[in-house]
Design an enzyme around this catalytic site. Structure first.
Site, PDB file in Angstrom:
ATOM      1  N   HIS A  13      30.375  44.187  60.030  1.00 26.04           N
ATOM      2  CA  HIS A  13      31.834  44.181  60.267  1.00 26.04           C
ATOM      3  C   HIS A  13      32.083  43.735  61.702  1.00 26.04           C
ATOM      4  O   HIS A  13      31.889  44.503  62.645  1.00 26.04           O
ATOM      5  CB  HIS A  13      32.430  45.576  60.048  1.00 26.04           C
ATOM      6  CG  HIS A  13      33.934  45.597  60.134  1.00 26.04           C
ATOM      7  ND1 HIS A  13      34.713  46.234  59.182  1.00 26.04           N
ATOM      8  CD2 HIS A  13      34.812  45.085  61.038  1.00 26.04           C
ATOM      9  CE1 HIS A  13      35.997  46.107  59.509  1.00 26.04           C
ATOM     10  NE2 HIS A  13      36.078  45.416  60.645  1.00 26.04           N
ATOM     11  N   HIS A  15      34.620  41.194  64.437  1.00 26.35           N
ATOM     12  CA  HIS A  15      35.726  40.287  64.766  1.00 26.35           C
ATOM     13  C   HIS A  15      35.280  39.383  65.911  1.00 26.35           C
ATOM     14  O   HIS A  15      34.940  39.867  66.989  1.00 26.35           O
ATOM     15  CB  HIS A  15      36.962  41.074  65.198  1.00 26.35           C
ATOM     16  CG  HIS A  15      37.448  42.017  64.142  1.00 26.35           C
ATOM     17  ND1 HIS A  15      38.370  41.657  63.186  1.00 26.35           N
ATOM     18  CD2 HIS A  15      37.101  43.291  63.862  1.00 26.35           C
ATOM     19  CE1 HIS A  15      38.584  42.680  62.376  1.00 26.35           C
ATOM     20  NE2 HIS A  15      37.824  43.696  62.765  1.00 26.35           N
ATOM     21  N   LEU A  16      35.266  38.081  65.660  1.00 24.60           N
ATOM     22  CA  LEU A  16      34.876  37.126  66.703  1.00 24.60           C
ATOM     23  C   LEU A  16      36.055  36.361  67.274  1.00 24.60           C
ATOM     24  O   LEU A  16      35.906  35.675  68.287  1.00 24.60           O
ATOM     25  CB  LEU A  16      33.857  36.115  66.157  1.00 24.60           C
ATOM     26  CG  LEU A  16      32.428  36.595  65.964  1.00 24.60           C
ATOM     27  CD1 LEU A  16      31.571  35.467  65.387  1.00 24.60           C
ATOM     28  CD2 LEU A  16      31.825  37.115  67.258  1.00 24.60           C
ATOM     29  N   LYS A  99      38.342  40.414  52.265  1.00 30.40           N
ATOM     30  CA  LYS A  99      38.796  41.563  53.037  1.00 30.40           C
ATOM     31  C   LYS A  99      40.204  41.939  52.625  1.00 30.40           C
ATOM     32  O   LYS A  99      41.102  41.093  52.590  1.00 30.40           O
ATOM     33  CB  LYS A  99      38.773  41.222  54.544  1.00 30.40           C
ATOM     34  CG  LYS A  99      39.225  42.353  55.449  1.00 30.40           C
ATOM     35  CD  LYS A  99      38.253  43.532  55.440  1.00 30.40           C
ATOM     36  CE  LYS A  99      38.792  44.757  56.175  1.00 30.40           C
ATOM     37  NZ  LYS A  99      38.683  44.663  57.614  1.00 30.40           N
ATOM     38  N   HIS A 136      40.038  47.836  54.329  1.00 26.85           N
ATOM     39  CA  HIS A 136      40.590  48.611  55.450  1.00 26.85           C
ATOM     40  C   HIS A 136      41.335  49.772  54.801  1.00 26.85           C
ATOM     41  O   HIS A 136      42.447  49.603  54.305  1.00 26.85           O
ATOM     42  CB  HIS A 136      41.531  47.767  56.310  1.00 26.85           C
ATOM     43  CG  HIS A 136      42.031  48.535  57.499  1.00 26.85           C
ATOM     44  ND1 HIS A 136      41.601  48.303  58.789  1.00 26.85           N
ATOM     45  CD2 HIS A 136      42.884  49.590  57.585  1.00 26.85           C
ATOM     46  CE1 HIS A 136      42.173  49.171  59.615  1.00 26.85           C
ATOM     47  NE2 HIS A 136      42.964  49.958  58.905  1.00 26.85           N
ATOM     48  N   HIS A 174      34.528  50.855  58.184  1.00 26.11           N
ATOM     49  CA  HIS A 174      34.709  51.737  59.343  1.00 26.11           C
ATOM     50  C   HIS A 174      35.252  53.110  58.974  1.00 26.11           C
ATOM     51  O   HIS A 174      36.337  53.496  59.406  1.00 26.11           O
ATOM     52  CB  HIS A 174      35.571  51.073  60.425  1.00 26.11           C
ATOM     53  CG  HIS A 174      36.780  50.303  59.933  1.00 26.11           C
ATOM     54  ND1 HIS A 174      37.683  50.806  59.033  1.00 26.11           N
ATOM     55  CD2 HIS A 174      37.228  49.064  60.246  1.00 26.11           C
ATOM     56  CE1 HIS A 174      38.624  49.912  58.807  1.00 26.11           C
ATOM     57  NE2 HIS A 174      38.366  48.846  59.529  1.00 26.11           N
ATOM     58  N   LEU A 219      41.705  51.183  65.124  1.00 28.80           N
ATOM     59  CA  LEU A 219      42.132  51.632  63.805  1.00 28.80           C
ATOM     60  C   LEU A 219      40.976  51.475  62.824  1.00 28.80           C
ATOM     61  O   LEU A 219      40.279  50.465  62.892  1.00 28.80           O
ATOM     62  CB  LEU A 219      43.345  50.828  63.333  1.00 28.80           C
ATOM     63  CG  LEU A 219      44.632  51.168  64.102  1.00 28.80           C
ATOM     64  CD1 LEU A 219      45.742  50.204  63.740  1.00 28.80           C
ATOM     65  CD2 LEU A 219      45.072  52.612  63.828  1.00 28.80           C
ATOM     66  N   ASP A 247      32.633  46.767  63.907  1.00 29.55           N
ATOM     67  CA  ASP A 247      34.074  46.572  64.070  1.00 29.55           C
ATOM     68  C   ASP A 247      34.415  46.192  65.507  1.00 29.55           C
ATOM     69  O   ASP A 247      35.507  46.483  65.998  1.00 29.55           O
ATOM     70  CB  ASP A 247      34.872  47.809  63.631  1.00 29.55           C
ATOM     71  CG  ASP A 247      36.360  47.504  63.472  1.00 29.55           C
ATOM     72  OD1 ASP A 247      36.725  46.327  63.312  1.00 29.55           O
ATOM     73  OD2 ASP A 247      37.156  48.458  63.529  1.00 29.55           O
ATOM     74  N   HIS A 251      40.071  42.395  72.508  1.00 28.84           N
ATOM     75  CA  HIS A 251      41.443  42.116  72.930  1.00 28.84           C
ATOM     76  C   HIS A 251      41.393  42.016  74.453  1.00 28.84           C
ATOM     77  O   HIS A 251      40.581  42.686  75.086  1.00 28.84           O
ATOM     78  CB  HIS A 251      42.380  43.271  72.552  1.00 28.84           C
ATOM     79  CG  HIS A 251      42.606  43.425  71.080  1.00 28.84           C
ATOM     80  ND1 HIS A 251      43.501  42.650  70.381  1.00 28.84           N
ATOM     81  CD2 HIS A 251      42.057  44.257  70.172  1.00 28.84           C
ATOM     82  CE1 HIS A 251      43.498  43.011  69.108  1.00 28.84           C
ATOM     83  NE2 HIS A 251      42.619  43.985  68.946  1.00 28.84           N
ATOM     84  N   ALA A 263      45.144  47.601  68.927  1.00 29.11           N
ATOM     85  CA  ALA A 263      44.042  48.434  68.417  1.00 29.11           C
ATOM     86  C   ALA A 263      42.763  47.620  68.378  1.00 29.11           C
ATOM     87  O   ALA A 263      42.760  46.494  67.876  1.00 29.11           O
ATOM     88  CB  ALA A 263      44.381  48.932  67.025  1.00 29.11           C
TER      89      ALA A 263
HETATM   90  C1  NCD Z   1      40.700  45.221  64.453  1.00 34.35           C
HETATM   91  C2  NCD Z   1      41.126  43.949  65.187  1.00 34.35           C
HETATM   92  O1  NCD Z   1      41.544  44.049  66.344  1.00 34.35           O
HETATM   93  O2  NCD Z   1      41.036  42.878  64.590  1.00 34.35           O
HETATM   94  N1  NCD Z   1      41.171  46.368  65.190  1.00 34.35           N
HETATM   95  C3  NCD Z   1      40.692  47.633  65.095  1.00 34.35           C
HETATM   96  O3  NCD Z   1      41.282  48.530  65.731  1.00 34.35           O
HETATM   97  N2  NCD Z   1      39.668  47.943  64.359  1.00 34.35           N
HETATM   98  C4  NCD Z   1      41.199  45.175  63.057  1.00 34.35           C
HETATM   99  C5  NCD Z   1      40.623  46.238  62.155  1.00 34.35           C
HETATM  100  O4  NCD Z   1      39.466  46.172  61.762  1.00 34.35           O
HETATM  101  O5  NCD Z   1      41.370  47.171  61.819  1.00 34.35           O
HETATM  102 ZN    ZN Z   2      37.727  45.444  61.825  1.00 37.35          ZN
END
Ligand code: NCD
Ligand code: ZN
Length: 344
Positions: A13, A15-16, A99, A136, A174, A219, A247, A251, A263
């Site tokens: 899991h 995010h890139l 997803k 999610h 998560h 989140l 996860d 940001h 988040a």
């Molecule tokens: C994730 C994101 O920023 O893309 N944020 C997070 O708080 N986990 C999105 C997600 O997986 O909920």
């Molecule tokens: Zn995520």
């Protein structure tokens, strides 16, 4: 134990992002993980195989040639995802999962699913093709307390979904609560879960320790200590239903430290080392390799990796920040230490 050697793990899991963020973070993951499930919540979201293929190419362009890293691509499920989109994805061999973001649940989820029933044709096609649904698991709406959103999701969405699609593979992403751990353990082997480092290590007090801690805001939100213990026990239990998914969600500092912050916790810088420390702290280093390198691959019907890596017990500092263009990212445990280190 002063060193541990394991098969190079995968992150199920991740995010890139895209553009400069992608080029900034991609090699943090590639240094520690062989493969990663790439979340599709870009803006606009990755909704078909063509977009996923283009995104995969952009990712690989950012990965240093010394790493043998494979992005495992996913599609963003919407109310309008067609059966032919699923079929094309499954046949392509590029798409490994879809997803499911409930609309409004998290970052870039406004095009997410408004009612899971709208996706039943797509889910049926996924079930036929063996494509997992990555969930999610939080209800939205102001009537539900933010700390209860995962537990309510199990009752309102997940239990009916599993009943309607008993053969659909579902990864509860998560997980953060004892309720989620219990649900996964009591379900069939089609149901699995990913576990992040922050949900093993932190509870909701960590959101407010000494003042508001925006870099602990993700989140699903951190939960109570009993929930954290359940998640930690699940991760370190040796049960193949639970596997690694960071996860990690970059940001910018500006977007985190503001009156309405985003988040997401950026853990990819030291993710594996932090998991090792977490397993070590509860005397469960012997359970680490399977959690990090076997169970996820087995669940996704992927071959286990061959390459090995070694970690050394050696305290290292985690930086306060690192640059992202003309902004910065504050990594998980910024300014702190980690007692394990990857052997270079
Ligand atoms: C994730 C994101 O920023 O893309 N944020 C997070 O708080 N986990 C999105 C997600 O997986 O909920
Ligand atoms: Zn995520």
């Amino acid at each position: 134990m002063q060193t541990i050697t394991i098969i190079k793990p995968d992150d199920f899991h991740l995010h890139l992002r895209d553009g400069i963020a992608l080029s900034t973070v991609a090699n943090h993951t590639a240094a520690q993980f062989s493969r990663a499930i790439i979340m599709p919540n870009l803006n606009p979201p990755v909704v078909n195989t063509e977009m996923a293929l283009a995104y995969k190419k952009r990712i690989l362009q950012c990965v240093d040639g010394k790493y043998n890293f494979e992005p495992l691509m996913t599609l963003y499920l919407t109310d309008n995802t067609s059966v032919s989109t699923i079929k094309t994805g499954a046949e392509s061999n590029i798409i490994k999962a879809l997803k499911y973001y409930p609309s409004g649940a998290t970052t870039n989820s406004d095009q997410g699913v408004t009612d899971i029933k709208m996706t039943y044709m797509a889910l049926n096609a996924m079930m036929e093709d063996g494509l997992p649904l990555l969930v999610h698991g939080e209800v939205t709406g102001d009537d539900v307390d933010v700390f209860d959103r995962e537990a309510v999701f199990i009752d309102q969405v997940l239990i009916p979904l599993v009943k309607d699609f008993p053969e659909l593979k579902i990864v509860f992403e998560h997980i953060t609560t004892r309720a989620a751990v219990d649900f996964v353990m009591e379900s069939s082997d089609k149901i699995a879960a990913t576990i992040t480092p922050q949900h093993i290590l932190l509870n909701r007090n960590d959101l407010f320790k000494g003042g508001l801690q925006p870099h602990h805001y993700c989140l699903p939100i951190l939960k109570a200590e009993d929930d954290r213990q359940a998640v930690s026990e699940a991760a370190t239990s040796g049960n193949p239903k639970f596997f690694l998914g960071t996860d990690s969600a970059p940001h910018t500092r500006t977007m985190k430290e503001t009156s309405c912050g985003c988040a997401g916790i950026y853990s990819a810088l030291n993710a594996l080392e932090i998991y090792v420390e977490a397993f070590d702290s509860v005397g469960k280093l012997d359970k680490l390799e399977a959690f990090a390198s076997h169970y996820g691959a087995d669940y996704y019907d992927l071959p286990r990796n061959m390459e090995q890596m070694t970690l050394i017990r050696n305290e290292q500092d985690i930086p306060d920040v690192f640059p992202l263009g003309d902004d910065e990212i504050v990594p998980f445990r910024a300014g702190g230490t980690c007692s394990w280190q990857l052997k270079k």
